[in-house]
Scaffold this active site. Sequence first.
Site, PDB file in Angstrom:
ATOM      1  N   ARG A 155       0.930  -1.224  -0.012  1.00  0.00           N
ATOM      2  CA  ARG A 155      -0.080  -0.035  -0.208  1.00  0.00           C
ATOM      3  C   ARG A 155       1.018   1.276   0.086  1.00  0.00           C
ATOM      4  NH1 ARG A 155      -4.719   1.402   1.261  1.00  0.00           N
ATOM      5  NH2 ARG A 155      -4.621   2.268  -0.434  1.00  0.00           N
ATOM      6  N   HIS A 176      -5.886   7.341   6.636  1.00  0.00           N
ATOM      7  CA  HIS A 176      -7.327   7.353   6.591  1.00  0.00           C
ATOM      8  C   HIS A 176      -7.943   8.509   7.257  1.00  0.00           C
ATOM      9  CE1 HIS A 176      -7.120   2.673   5.638  1.00  0.00           C
ATOM     10  NE2 HIS A 176      -6.053   2.983   6.093  1.00  0.00           N
TER      11      HIS A 176
HETATM   12 FE   LIG Z   1      -4.532   1.627   5.660  1.00  0.00          FE
END
Ligand SMILES: [Fe+2]
Lengths: 185, 248
Positions: free
Chosen positions: B163, B168
Amino acid sequence: MTELGSTPAQTVGPYLAIGLPWPDGPYATVEDAEHAVWIRGIVYDGAGVPVPDALVETWQADQYGRFASPADSNEVATGFRGFGRCPTDLEGLYGIRTVRPGPVREPDGVEQAPHIDVAVFARGLLHQVVTRIYFPENERANAADPVLTRVPMERRDTLIARIGPDGYRFDVRLQGAGETVFFDV
Amino acid sequence: MRSPRQRSEPTEHGGYRRDPEGTHPPLDSPSYRSTVLRHPKQPLILLPHRMTELTGPVFGEDRIGPVDHDLTRQHAAEPQGQRIIVHGRLLDGNGKPVPHSLVEIWQANAGGRYRHTGDRWPSPLDPNFDGVGRTLTDARGNYEFITIKPGAYPWGNHDNAWRPAHIHFSLFGTAFPQRLVTQMYFPDDPLFAQDPIFNSVPDPAARQRMVSEFDLARTVDHWALAFRFDIVLRGSAATPFEDEEHEA
Ligand SMILES: [Fe+2]
Protein backbone atom coordinates in the site's frame (compact mmCIF):
# COMPACT_ATOMS: atom_id res chain seq x y z
CA MET A 1 -20.77 29.41 -8.60
CA THR A 2 -17.83 27.02 -8.77
CA GLU A 3 -18.74 23.39 -8.65
CA LEU A 4 -15.98 21.31 -7.09
CA GLY A 5 -15.55 17.60 -7.75
CA SER A 6 -15.99 15.42 -4.67
CA THR A 7 -13.08 13.66 -3.02
CA PRO A 8 -13.45 9.95 -3.87
CA ALA A 9 -14.33 7.36 -1.23
CA GLN A 10 -11.86 4.66 -0.22
CA THR A 11 -12.21 1.59 1.93
CA VAL A 12 -11.86 1.83 5.71
CA GLY A 13 -9.43 -1.09 5.36
CA PRO A 14 -8.86 -3.86 7.91
CA TYR A 15 -7.76 -1.57 10.75
CA LEU A 16 -10.79 0.70 11.07
CA ALA A 17 -11.11 -0.50 14.66
CA ILE A 18 -8.20 1.71 15.76
CA GLY A 19 -9.75 4.88 14.36
CA LEU A 20 -13.53 4.80 14.25
CA PRO A 21 -15.18 3.14 17.25
CA TRP A 22 -16.21 5.37 20.17
CA PRO A 23 -16.99 4.13 23.68
CA ASP A 24 -20.45 5.73 23.38
CA GLY A 25 -20.77 4.93 19.66
CA PRO A 26 -23.62 2.41 19.89
CA TYR A 27 -25.81 4.82 21.89
CA ALA A 28 -28.04 6.72 19.51
CA THR A 29 -29.96 7.54 22.66
CA VAL A 30 -29.04 7.38 26.33
CA GLU A 31 -29.03 3.87 27.80
CA ASP A 32 -32.08 4.41 30.03
CA ALA A 33 -34.21 6.44 27.61
CA GLU A 34 -37.89 5.56 27.70
CA HIS A 35 -38.72 2.79 25.19
CA ALA A 36 -35.03 2.28 24.35
CA VAL A 37 -34.29 -0.95 22.47
CA TRP A 38 -31.30 -2.72 20.99
CA ILE A 39 -31.12 -3.27 17.26
CA ARG A 40 -28.71 -6.13 16.72
CA GLY A 41 -27.61 -7.99 13.65
CA ILE A 42 -24.86 -9.77 11.79
CA VAL A 43 -23.17 -8.53 8.64
CA TYR A 44 -22.62 -11.41 6.16
CA ASP A 45 -20.52 -11.61 3.01
CA GLY A 46 -21.44 -13.37 -0.24
CA ALA A 47 -20.32 -16.75 1.12
CA GLY A 48 -22.62 -16.36 4.15
CA VAL A 49 -19.61 -15.76 6.40
CA PRO A 50 -19.91 -13.09 9.11
CA VAL A 51 -17.83 -9.96 8.47
CA PRO A 52 -15.74 -9.20 11.57
CA ASP A 53 -14.21 -5.97 10.27
CA ALA A 54 -17.22 -3.84 9.38
CA LEU A 55 -18.68 -0.72 10.97
CA VAL A 56 -22.40 0.02 11.05
CA GLU A 57 -23.59 3.62 11.35
CA THR A 58 -27.21 4.67 11.82
CA TRP A 59 -29.06 7.98 11.49
CA GLN A 60 -32.69 8.48 12.43
CA ALA A 61 -35.44 10.64 13.87
CA ASP A 62 -36.62 10.34 17.47
CA GLN A 63 -39.97 8.80 18.48
CA TYR A 64 -41.72 12.00 17.36
CA GLY A 65 -40.08 12.13 13.94
CA ARG A 66 -37.60 14.90 14.82
CA PHE A 67 -33.91 14.97 13.92
CA ALA A 68 -31.03 16.05 16.21
CA SER A 69 -29.71 18.29 13.46
CA PRO A 70 -29.56 22.06 12.86
CA ALA A 71 -31.51 21.41 9.64
CA ASP A 72 -34.53 20.36 11.76
CA SER A 73 -35.79 23.26 13.87
CA ASN A 74 -37.66 20.99 16.32
CA GLU A 75 -36.21 19.98 19.71
CA VAL A 76 -35.49 16.27 20.03
CA ALA A 77 -36.21 14.07 23.05
CA THR A 78 -33.69 14.48 25.91
CA GLY A 79 -30.58 12.34 25.52
CA PHE A 80 -31.36 11.55 21.90
CA ARG A 81 -28.45 11.81 19.44
CA GLY A 82 -29.95 9.91 16.53
CA PHE A 83 -26.54 8.74 15.36
CA GLY A 84 -25.17 5.32 16.23
CA ARG A 85 -21.86 3.71 15.33
CA CYS A 86 -20.78 0.16 16.13
CA PRO A 87 -17.99 -2.02 14.76
CA THR A 88 -18.84 -5.68 14.19
CA ASP A 89 -17.24 -8.19 16.57
CA LEU A 90 -15.51 -11.47 15.68
CA GLU A 91 -18.95 -13.03 15.02
CA GLY A 92 -19.91 -10.18 12.69
CA LEU A 93 -22.38 -8.84 15.27
CA TYR A 94 -23.22 -5.16 15.83
CA GLY A 95 -25.69 -3.51 18.20
CA ILE A 96 -27.23 -0.03 18.35
CA ARG A 97 -29.14 1.24 21.38
CA THR A 98 -31.94 3.48 20.20
CA VAL A 99 -35.67 4.15 20.12
CA ARG A 100 -38.02 3.15 17.33
CA PRO A 101 -38.38 6.37 15.35
CA GLY A 102 -41.71 8.02 14.69
CA PRO A 103 -43.06 8.67 11.21
CA VAL A 104 -41.34 11.60 9.50
CA ARG A 105 -43.58 14.28 8.00
CA GLU A 106 -41.93 15.95 5.02
CA PRO A 107 -42.24 19.62 4.03
CA ASP A 108 -44.27 18.50 0.97
CA GLY A 109 -46.77 16.71 3.23
CA VAL A 110 -45.56 13.21 2.40
CA GLU A 111 -45.19 10.99 5.43
CA GLN A 112 -42.35 8.51 5.64
CA ALA A 113 -42.85 5.30 7.61
CA PRO A 114 -40.59 4.98 10.67
CA HIS A 115 -37.14 4.10 9.38
CA ILE A 116 -33.42 4.33 10.10
CA ASP A 117 -30.76 5.15 7.50
CA VAL A 118 -27.84 2.73 7.76
CA ALA A 119 -24.34 2.96 6.31
CA VAL A 120 -22.02 -0.05 6.34
CA PHE A 121 -18.27 0.35 5.99
CA ALA A 122 -15.80 -2.56 5.75
CA ARG A 123 -12.57 -3.84 4.37
CA GLY A 124 -13.48 -4.78 0.80
CA LEU A 125 -16.11 -2.04 0.53
CA LEU A 126 -14.54 0.79 -1.46
CA HIS A 127 -17.53 3.00 -0.66
CA GLN A 128 -20.02 2.66 2.16
CA VAL A 129 -23.22 0.83 1.26
CA VAL A 130 -26.47 2.39 2.43
CA THR A 131 -29.65 0.65 3.44
CA ARG A 132 -32.69 1.36 5.61
CA ILE A 133 -34.30 -0.37 8.56
CA TYR A 134 -38.13 -0.41 8.66
CA PHE A 135 -40.24 -1.95 11.40
CA PRO A 136 -42.67 -4.87 11.34
CA GLU A 137 -45.28 -3.01 13.46
CA ASN A 138 -45.80 -0.38 10.77
CA GLU A 139 -47.26 -2.57 8.03
CA ARG A 140 -49.70 0.04 6.73
CA ALA A 141 -47.20 2.93 6.78
CA ASN A 142 -44.59 0.69 5.16
CA ALA A 143 -46.95 -0.09 2.30
CA ALA A 144 -47.30 3.65 1.58
CA ASP A 145 -43.69 4.68 2.23
CA PRO A 146 -42.20 6.68 -0.68
CA VAL A 147 -38.88 4.85 -0.51
CA LEU A 148 -40.01 1.32 0.30
CA THR A 149 -42.47 1.42 -2.61
CA ARG A 150 -39.51 1.88 -5.00
CA VAL A 151 -38.18 -1.50 -3.91
CA PRO A 152 -39.41 -4.61 -5.77
CA MET A 153 -42.00 -6.32 -3.57
CA GLU A 154 -40.03 -9.57 -3.31
CA ARG A 155 -36.98 -7.78 -1.85
CA ARG A 156 -38.74 -5.49 0.64
CA ASP A 157 -38.50 -7.90 3.53
CA THR A 158 -34.69 -7.46 3.56
CA LEU A 159 -35.38 -3.95 4.88
CA ILE A 160 -37.79 -4.92 7.66
CA ALA A 161 -36.35 -5.66 11.08
CA ARG A 162 -37.58 -8.69 13.00
CA ILE A 163 -38.62 -8.58 16.64
CA GLY A 164 -35.69 -9.69 18.82
CA PRO A 165 -35.29 -10.61 22.52
CA ASP A 166 -34.37 -7.05 23.61
CA GLY A 167 -35.52 -5.05 20.62
CA TYR A 168 -35.02 -5.86 16.96
CA ARG A 169 -32.88 -7.97 14.70
CA PHE A 170 -31.54 -6.60 11.40
CA ASP A 171 -28.97 -8.64 9.49
CA VAL A 172 -27.11 -7.21 6.52
CA ARG A 173 -26.28 -9.52 3.60
CA LEU A 174 -23.77 -7.78 1.38
CA GLN A 175 -24.15 -10.24 -1.50
CA GLY A 176 -25.96 -13.34 -2.72
CA ALA A 177 -29.07 -15.12 -1.45
CA GLY A 178 -31.33 -12.67 0.41
CA GLU A 179 -29.02 -9.78 -0.48
CA THR A 180 -30.01 -6.67 1.43
CA VAL A 181 -31.44 -3.84 -0.67
CA PHE A 182 -28.89 -1.05 -0.94
CA PHE A 183 -29.59 2.47 -2.06
CA ASP A 184 -27.85 4.95 -4.30
CA VAL A 185 -27.82 7.95 -2.02
CA MET B 1 -22.27 1.65 -9.40
CA ARG B 2 -25.36 3.31 -10.77
CA SER B 3 -27.05 3.05 -14.09
CA PRO B 4 -27.63 6.05 -16.38
CA ARG B 5 -31.37 5.51 -16.04
CA GLN B 6 -31.22 6.10 -12.29
CA ARG B 7 -28.97 9.12 -12.65
CA SER B 8 -31.33 10.89 -15.02
CA GLU B 9 -34.00 11.08 -12.32
CA PRO B 10 -34.28 14.54 -10.81
CA THR B 11 -33.21 15.22 -7.26
CA GLU B 12 -36.30 16.08 -5.28
CA HIS B 13 -36.68 19.35 -3.34
CA GLY B 14 -33.09 20.32 -2.76
CA GLY B 15 -31.05 17.23 -2.07
CA TYR B 16 -27.35 16.73 -2.61
CA ARG B 17 -25.92 16.61 -6.12
CA ARG B 18 -25.00 13.15 -7.33
CA ASP B 19 -21.35 12.73 -8.24
CA PRO B 20 -20.42 12.13 -11.89
CA GLU B 21 -19.69 8.53 -12.91
CA GLY B 22 -16.05 7.68 -12.18
CA THR B 23 -15.73 9.83 -9.04
CA HIS B 24 -16.02 6.93 -6.61
CA PRO B 25 -14.69 3.39 -6.96
CA PRO B 26 -17.11 0.73 -8.21
CA LEU B 27 -17.95 -1.63 -5.36
CA ASP B 28 -17.08 -4.50 -7.70
CA SER B 29 -13.34 -3.93 -8.18
CA PRO B 30 -11.94 -7.45 -8.60
CA SER B 31 -8.27 -6.43 -8.56
CA TYR B 32 -8.86 -5.53 -4.88
CA ARG B 33 -9.60 -9.10 -3.87
CA SER B 34 -11.60 -8.39 -0.73
CA THR B 35 -14.34 -6.80 -2.86
CA VAL B 36 -15.16 -10.15 -4.51
CA LEU B 37 -17.47 -11.47 -1.78
CA ARG B 38 -18.44 -8.11 -0.34
CA HIS B 39 -19.98 -6.14 -3.19
CA PRO B 40 -23.75 -6.21 -3.75
CA LYS B 41 -24.75 -7.81 -7.06
CA GLN B 42 -28.25 -6.35 -7.23
CA PRO B 43 -28.56 -2.83 -8.64
CA LEU B 44 -28.67 0.01 -6.14
CA ILE B 45 -32.06 1.69 -5.82
CA LEU B 46 -32.18 5.46 -6.10
CA LEU B 47 -32.91 7.11 -2.74
CA PRO B 48 -34.50 10.54 -3.15
CA HIS B 49 -33.23 12.91 -0.48
CA ARG B 50 -35.85 13.53 2.17
CA MET B 51 -35.57 14.74 5.78
CA THR B 52 -33.39 11.79 6.82
CA GLU B 53 -30.90 12.66 4.08
CA LEU B 54 -31.10 16.44 4.47
CA THR B 55 -29.97 16.16 8.08
CA GLY B 56 -26.97 14.67 9.82
CA PRO B 57 -25.28 14.47 13.21
CA VAL B 58 -23.27 17.38 14.58
CA PHE B 59 -20.46 16.84 17.08
CA GLY B 60 -18.91 19.36 19.43
CA GLU B 61 -15.71 20.07 21.32
CA ASP B 62 -16.77 17.55 23.98
CA ARG B 63 -15.73 14.76 21.62
CA ILE B 64 -12.19 16.12 21.20
CA GLY B 65 -9.36 15.74 23.75
CA PRO B 66 -6.60 18.38 24.10
CA VAL B 67 -3.96 16.41 22.11
CA ASP B 68 -6.28 14.53 19.77
CA HIS B 69 -5.06 16.65 16.82
CA ASP B 70 -1.37 16.09 17.67
CA LEU B 71 -0.42 12.45 17.19
CA THR B 72 3.16 13.22 18.29
CA ARG B 73 2.14 14.28 21.80
CA GLN B 74 -0.12 11.45 22.92
CA HIS B 75 2.63 9.63 24.86
CA ALA B 76 5.52 10.39 27.22
CA ALA B 77 7.97 10.72 24.33
CA GLU B 78 7.70 11.55 20.64
CA PRO B 79 7.17 8.83 18.05
CA GLN B 80 9.82 7.81 15.51
CA GLY B 81 9.52 9.23 12.02
CA GLN B 82 9.34 12.34 9.91
CA ARG B 83 7.26 14.93 11.72
CA ILE B 84 4.62 16.45 9.39
CA ILE B 85 1.77 18.94 9.50
CA VAL B 86 -1.31 17.76 7.59
CA HIS B 87 -3.81 20.53 7.04
CA GLY B 88 -6.45 21.69 4.61
CA ARG B 89 -10.01 22.84 4.15
CA LEU B 90 -13.22 20.93 4.30
CA LEU B 91 -15.48 22.23 1.53
CA ASP B 92 -18.73 21.23 -0.07
CA GLY B 93 -19.19 20.87 -3.81
CA ASN B 94 -20.36 24.47 -4.04
CA GLY B 95 -17.00 25.65 -2.66
CA LYS B 96 -18.56 26.51 0.69
CA PRO B 97 -16.40 25.74 3.77
CA VAL B 98 -17.85 23.22 6.21
CA PRO B 99 -17.23 24.75 9.66
CA HIS B 100 -17.11 23.00 13.06
CA SER B 101 -17.22 19.55 11.53
CA LEU B 102 -15.63 16.40 12.93
CA VAL B 103 -12.53 15.07 11.13
CA GLU B 104 -11.17 11.68 12.23
CA ILE B 105 -7.92 10.08 11.04
CA TRP B 106 -6.02 6.84 11.62
CA GLN B 107 -2.73 5.65 10.17
CA ALA B 108 0.25 3.30 10.39
CA ASN B 109 3.47 4.30 12.16
CA ALA B 110 6.69 5.33 10.39
CA GLY B 111 7.48 1.69 9.63
CA GLY B 112 4.03 1.02 8.15
CA ARG B 113 2.68 -0.90 11.17
CA TYR B 114 -0.78 -0.27 12.67
CA ARG B 115 -1.49 -0.56 16.37
CA HIS B 116 -4.05 -3.29 15.68
CA THR B 117 -3.93 -6.94 16.76
CA GLY B 118 -4.61 -8.02 13.16
CA ASP B 119 -1.50 -6.30 11.84
CA ARG B 120 1.30 -8.86 12.20
CA TRP B 121 3.83 -7.84 9.60
CA PRO B 122 7.41 -7.77 10.94
CA SER B 123 7.88 -4.06 11.47
CA PRO B 124 7.96 -2.93 15.10
CA LEU B 125 5.21 -1.09 16.92
CA ASP B 126 6.21 2.31 18.27
CA PRO B 127 5.34 2.64 21.99
CA ASN B 128 4.90 6.37 21.44
CA PHE B 129 2.46 6.20 18.55
CA ASP B 130 -1.21 5.19 18.44
CA GLY B 131 -1.90 6.61 14.99
CA VAL B 132 -5.34 8.02 15.82
CA GLY B 133 -6.39 11.68 15.58
CA ARG B 134 -9.54 13.76 15.81
CA THR B 135 -10.34 17.43 15.40
CA LEU B 136 -13.07 19.88 14.40
CA THR B 137 -12.76 22.23 11.45
CA ASP B 138 -12.68 25.90 12.49
CA ALA B 139 -15.19 28.58 11.50
CA ARG B 140 -13.66 28.71 8.00
CA GLY B 141 -13.52 24.97 7.45
CA ASN B 142 -9.79 24.62 8.18
CA TYR B 143 -8.32 21.66 10.03
CA GLU B 144 -4.78 20.73 11.06
CA PHE B 145 -3.08 17.64 12.43
CA ILE B 146 0.50 17.12 13.56
CA THR B 147 1.70 13.59 13.00
CA ILE B 148 4.50 11.55 11.45
CA LYS B 149 4.65 10.34 7.88
CA PRO B 150 3.23 6.81 7.78
CA GLY B 151 5.27 4.06 6.11
CA ALA B 152 4.13 1.86 3.24
CA TYR B 153 3.06 -1.68 4.18
CA PRO B 154 2.70 -5.05 2.47
CA TRP B 155 -0.80 -6.57 2.33
CA GLY B 156 -0.83 -9.77 0.34
CA ASN B 157 -3.51 -8.74 -2.16
CA HIS B 158 -1.28 -9.76 -5.08
CA ASP B 159 2.35 -10.73 -5.54
CA ASN B 160 4.57 -8.30 -3.60
CA ALA B 161 1.68 -5.89 -2.97
CA TRP B 162 2.43 -2.69 -1.03
CA ARG B 163 0.00 0.00 0.00
CA PRO B 164 1.32 3.49 -0.78
CA ALA B 165 1.73 5.59 2.38
CA HIS B 166 -1.69 6.96 3.34
CA ILE B 167 -3.76 8.41 6.16
CA HIS B 168 -7.37 7.27 6.58
CA PHE B 169 -9.83 10.19 6.85
CA SER B 170 -13.46 10.18 8.04
CA LEU B 171 -15.73 13.21 7.45
CA PHE B 172 -19.36 14.00 8.21
CA GLY B 173 -20.29 17.32 6.66
CA THR B 174 -23.80 18.33 7.68
CA ALA B 175 -26.00 15.68 6.05
CA PHE B 176 -26.08 11.91 5.67
CA PRO B 177 -25.21 11.89 1.91
CA GLN B 178 -22.05 13.92 2.62
CA ARG B 179 -20.58 11.22 4.85
CA LEU B 180 -17.18 10.27 3.44
CA VAL B 181 -14.40 7.89 4.39
CA THR B 182 -11.34 8.23 2.20
CA GLN B 183 -7.55 7.98 2.23
CA MET B 184 -5.03 10.78 1.83
CA TYR B 185 -1.93 9.91 -0.19
CA PHE B 186 1.44 11.64 -0.56
CA PRO B 187 2.68 13.24 -3.80
CA ASP B 188 4.59 11.20 -6.40
CA ASP B 189 4.45 7.89 -4.56
CA PRO B 190 6.11 5.24 -6.76
CA LEU B 191 3.71 2.65 -5.28
CA PHE B 192 0.59 4.20 -6.89
CA ALA B 193 0.97 2.23 -10.13
CA GLN B 194 0.60 -1.17 -8.43
CA ASP B 195 -2.10 -0.25 -5.89
CA PRO B 196 -5.62 -1.45 -6.79
CA ILE B 197 -7.23 0.61 -4.01
CA PHE B 198 -5.82 3.94 -5.22
CA ASN B 199 -6.52 2.95 -8.83
CA SER B 200 -10.06 1.80 -8.07
CA VAL B 201 -11.18 5.39 -8.69
CA PRO B 202 -11.93 5.37 -12.44
CA ASP B 203 -11.57 9.09 -13.18
CA PRO B 204 -7.85 10.07 -13.07
CA ALA B 205 -8.71 13.66 -12.11
CA ALA B 206 -10.80 12.42 -9.17
CA ARG B 207 -7.96 10.07 -8.17
CA GLN B 208 -5.58 13.04 -7.96
CA ARG B 209 -7.95 14.69 -5.46
CA MET B 210 -6.85 12.05 -2.93
CA VAL B 211 -3.20 13.10 -3.25
CA SER B 212 -2.01 15.78 -0.85
CA GLU B 213 0.27 18.60 -1.96
CA PHE B 214 3.66 19.34 -0.44
CA ASP B 215 3.21 22.76 1.17
CA LEU B 216 6.53 24.55 1.54
CA ALA B 217 4.89 27.66 3.00
CA ARG B 218 3.51 25.68 5.93
CA THR B 219 6.70 23.78 6.76
CA VAL B 220 8.32 24.87 10.02
CA ASP B 221 12.10 25.33 9.96
CA HIS B 222 13.95 22.74 12.03
CA TRP B 223 10.67 21.15 13.00
CA ALA B 224 8.17 19.78 10.44
CA LEU B 225 7.34 19.28 6.77
CA ALA B 226 3.81 20.11 5.66
CA PHE B 227 1.19 18.65 3.34
CA ARG B 228 -2.07 20.21 2.27
CA PHE B 229 -5.16 18.08 1.73
CA ASP B 230 -8.42 19.82 0.86
CA ILE B 231 -11.47 17.60 1.05
CA VAL B 232 -14.64 18.15 -0.96
CA LEU B 233 -17.98 16.71 0.16
CA ARG B 234 -21.06 16.66 -2.04
CA GLY B 235 -22.72 20.02 -2.57
CA SER B 236 -26.36 20.82 -2.04
CA ALA B 237 -28.30 20.99 -5.29
CA ALA B 238 -30.71 23.55 -3.85
CA THR B 239 -28.23 26.38 -3.36
CA PRO B 240 -27.39 27.15 -7.01
CA PHE B 241 -31.07 27.25 -7.97
CA GLU B 242 -31.86 29.62 -5.13
CA ASP B 243 -28.94 31.84 -6.13
CA GLU B 244 -30.11 31.91 -9.71
CA GLU B 245 -33.56 32.98 -8.62
CA HIS B 246 -32.13 35.83 -6.57
CA GLU B 247 -29.85 36.95 -9.36
CA ALA B 248 -32.61 36.80 -11.99
FE1 LIG C 1 -4.40 1.65 5.73
